[in-house]
Design a protein around this motif. Sequence first.
Motif, short mmCIF file in Angstrom:
data_model
loop_
_atom_site.label_atom_id
_atom_site.label_comp_id
_atom_site.label_asym_id
_atom_site.label_seq_id
_atom_site.Cartn_x
_atom_site.Cartn_y
_atom_site.Cartn_z
N LEU A 593 21.14 -63.49 15.95
CA LEU A 593 21.02 -61.64 16.60
C LEU A 593 21.86 -60.70 15.47
CD1 LEU A 593 22.62 -62.03 20.48
CD2 LEU A 593 20.17 -62.06 19.25
N ARG A 594 20.70 -59.90 16.40
CA ARG A 594 20.70 -58.59 15.58
C ARG A 594 21.30 -57.82 16.18
NH1 ARG A 594 16.52 -53.45 16.11
NH2 ARG A 594 17.68 -51.43 14.90
N VAL A 595 22.48 -57.39 15.46
CA VAL A 595 24.03 -56.65 15.47
C VAL A 595 23.82 -55.29 15.77
CG1 VAL A 595 26.38 -57.24 16.28
CG2 VAL A 595 24.79 -59.48 15.98
N LEU A 596 24.22 -54.65 17.24
CA LEU A 596 24.35 -53.26 16.87
C LEU A 596 25.74 -52.91 17.14
CD1 LEU A 596 20.50 -52.00 18.53
CD2 LEU A 596 21.49 -51.57 16.01
N ARG A 597 26.59 -52.24 16.11
CA ARG A 597 27.98 -52.21 16.46
C ARG A 597 28.09 -50.71 17.63
NH1 ARG A 597 32.03 -55.44 13.92
NH2 ARG A 597 31.42 -57.38 12.75
N THR A 618 18.37 -59.54 20.06
CA THR A 618 19.62 -57.81 19.61
C THR A 618 20.91 -58.18 20.35
OG1 THR A 618 17.68 -56.78 18.99
CG2 THR A 618 19.47 -55.24 19.14
N CYS A 619 21.74 -57.13 19.80
CA CYS A 619 23.22 -58.15 20.55
C CYS A 619 23.30 -55.71 19.65
CB CYS A 619 23.74 -58.57 19.91
SG CYS A 619 25.60 -58.39 20.44
N VAL A 620 24.20 -55.51 21.63
CA VAL A 620 25.03 -54.74 21.61
C VAL A 620 26.57 -55.05 21.37
CG1 VAL A 620 25.53 -52.62 22.06
CG2 VAL A 620 22.96 -53.33 22.32
N TYR A 621 27.58 -54.47 20.38
CA TYR A 621 28.60 -54.94 20.00
C TYR A 621 29.52 -53.69 20.53
CZ TYR A 621 32.64 -56.25 19.27
OH TYR A 621 34.60 -56.44 18.99
N VAL A 622 30.82 -53.39 22.30
CA VAL A 622 31.49 -52.46 22.07
C VAL A 622 32.60 -52.89 21.96
CG1 VAL A 622 30.41 -52.38 24.42
CG2 VAL A 622 31.72 -49.90 22.62
N GLU A 623 34.16 -51.86 21.73
CA GLU A 623 34.97 -52.29 21.86
C GLU A 623 35.36 -51.33 23.08
OE1 GLU A 623 39.17 -53.59 20.24
OE2 GLU A 623 37.45 -53.28 19.30
N THR A 624 35.62 -52.14 24.11
CA THR A 624 36.20 -50.76 25.81
C THR A 624 37.59 -50.58 25.86
OG1 THR A 624 36.64 -52.67 27.69
CG2 THR A 624 34.33 -51.80 26.49
N GLU A 625 37.37 -49.24 26.06
CA GLU A 625 38.77 -48.63 26.07
C GLU A 625 39.34 -48.62 27.76
OE1 GLU A 625 41.74 -47.41 25.42
OE2 GLU A 625 40.75 -46.43 24.16
N THR A 626 40.75 -49.06 27.83
CA THR A 626 41.51 -49.77 29.05
C THR A 626 41.10 -47.78 29.80
OG1 THR A 626 43.19 -50.57 28.14
CG2 THR A 626 43.41 -49.78 30.48
N PRO A 627 41.25 -48.04 31.47
CA PRO A 627 40.21 -46.97 32.03
C PRO A 627 41.19 -46.29 32.81
CG PRO A 627 39.84 -48.95 33.43
CD PRO A 627 40.60 -49.85 31.72
#
Length: 671
Positions: A593-597, A618-627
């Motif tokens: 995959l093409r990955v977009l961080r 295509t992949c979008v990768y994101v680390e989420t914040e605790t709400p």
Amino acid sequence: MSPTSPASPTSTANPHCPTRRLTTAQALVTFLARQYTERDGRRQRLISATWGIFGHGNVAGIGQALVEAAAGGGPGGPGGTTPGTGNGTANGTGHRMPYLQGRNEQAMVHAAVGYARQSGRLSAHAVTTSIGPGATNLVTGAALATINRLPVLLLPGDTFATRPADPVLQQLEVPYAGDVSVNDCLRPVSRYFDRITRPEALIPAALQAMRVLADPAETGAVTLALPQDVQAEAYDWPEEFFAERDWHIRRPAPDTYELEAAVRAIRSARRPLIVAGGGVRHSAAEETLAAFTAATRIPVASTQAGKGALRHDHPADVGGIGHTGTATADELARTADLVIGIGTRFSDFTTASGTLFADPAVRFLHLNITGFDAHKLGALPLVADARAGLEALTAALAGRGYRVDPAYETEYTGAKEAWEERVEASFATPAPAARPTQTQVLGLLDTLVTEDDILINAAGSLPGDLHKLWRARSRDQYHVEYGYSCMGYEIPAAIGVLLATGSQGRAGRPVWALVGDGTYLMNPTEIVTAVQENLPLKLLILQNHGYASIGGLSEAVGAERFGTAYRHRDADGGFTGPPLPVDLAANAASLGLRVLRATTVDDLRKALSEARDAEGPTCVYVETETPDTVSGPPPAQAWWDVPVAETASRPAAVKAREEYDRQVAARRRHL
């Protein structure tokens, strides 16, 4: 019906019956390539392609047959390659059977299910595996298909019917029964099951399999277990077996008596509420439902499978119902005096485990194509196709002047506006340099998509957020599998949807697979298939370091989030140390995959837009914040029964049991 290819020489046994000599596997593939569905004048292939992973149990049978039948073919949308337009093949037919290469047997079934759902259950895929683990890996996918009433044909290899060696490699030996194999695990999760122990037994079994796949009330997983020796055995097949067949998808109309009872129930209702389920979509009844609500002004809540039955901005749409529903829908449910189910199974998430429909005099009216579902909750049954039933109800009510009280309409439209403010608060993003929460990720996606986009999800905390908050813009945009809520469904299902929409090798409808890290680690293998087929999959990975949904549930039931975080062990042996250094983005990239961080809100906005426009996977990768309390999703608006330990020494469990006893006291049986 007549064959489209020349007949073979007549059999010497019966000169009046033309036959063709083929192996059992060749005959099956040839037969499948000539089966069609027809509904409302639209005709298409019933089995448009076959997924397969080959081993000793199917490589010389189905595998060899697919080599011949797939010559020159390629995967496509409903109907696949146009039947009869290709060059002839060695088995004497121009009807091709496209082949799709999978990486995991369960995932192949998920892809087939995604295809079938996007195709409106009018076209399906077959899945072939070897014996042993290849066959047992089908079980989870088969259960998902059957529970969701979606057609898929399973063709697992089986042990030798003639038993020349006993046992063979991967054979399960059962001392009390010589005719049992691992394929018997598929019996309870299949709508039809047969084991083909003689070539000629294929004829009635194949016809029964097609009947069930094409039956809107009976459809689900269908299994034909194929002993490996029988697959390769030749037989003189009657040419009539290979004639093109059209399987009409019926639209049964309601019974007159049941229709009159339904009309009386609706006319006497003061606070009716419609619960739209997946049957609305399967019968393409969305416009009919909109016409019914325009005439009656009855509000419409939706299950996970029914979301999108009305657009989010339709005046009568009040959102999801049940444990993951909106406050608007759930409050209406608590005071409804008539609940009109349309194409829904009324699972415990929808009924809040029997606590949601609280009016002492509440009655139920269920419009469903299956009598089994229509009679649930002591309902008045209206057994019919959803569209045909709604048309009949609309016509029957037309001359009788029924419409809900204007005050009721004002009440639910006002409540809907108030809920929309909560959605906006959840979706609102902080400063561009901040890390987004999960609901803010959905909010950014919400600003980007149009009615063309399709979102796919199945498990974790995302289904709850999506059911409460997502603004469905088209009948097929919202694709959340929640009958089985199977982690690992999303990526292969997205591939099936892309095939159904004809998006191979070019930019078509944007298809998003939304997964958390837990789901991704369950089943990322079909990324390789998306790369191989150049399918423009948009994969969105949300890294939250564990099982967020079950972590929250664990805390609520007094299990203290035990075993739900992806972290190193601490000094006491627990899992509260630093997050594991797992790089899912690098993993996705390694699979092609093409990955977009994205690390910030601004990064994510740009990455999502770039991914949407991409023509390749295509992949979008994101680390989420605790709400936090402002940007997090609204809490559950209704209860869900997960039993809590009746005796415990830890304070968290004791407190949780007190809350459980309070909630369960409100449960009732609707008889």
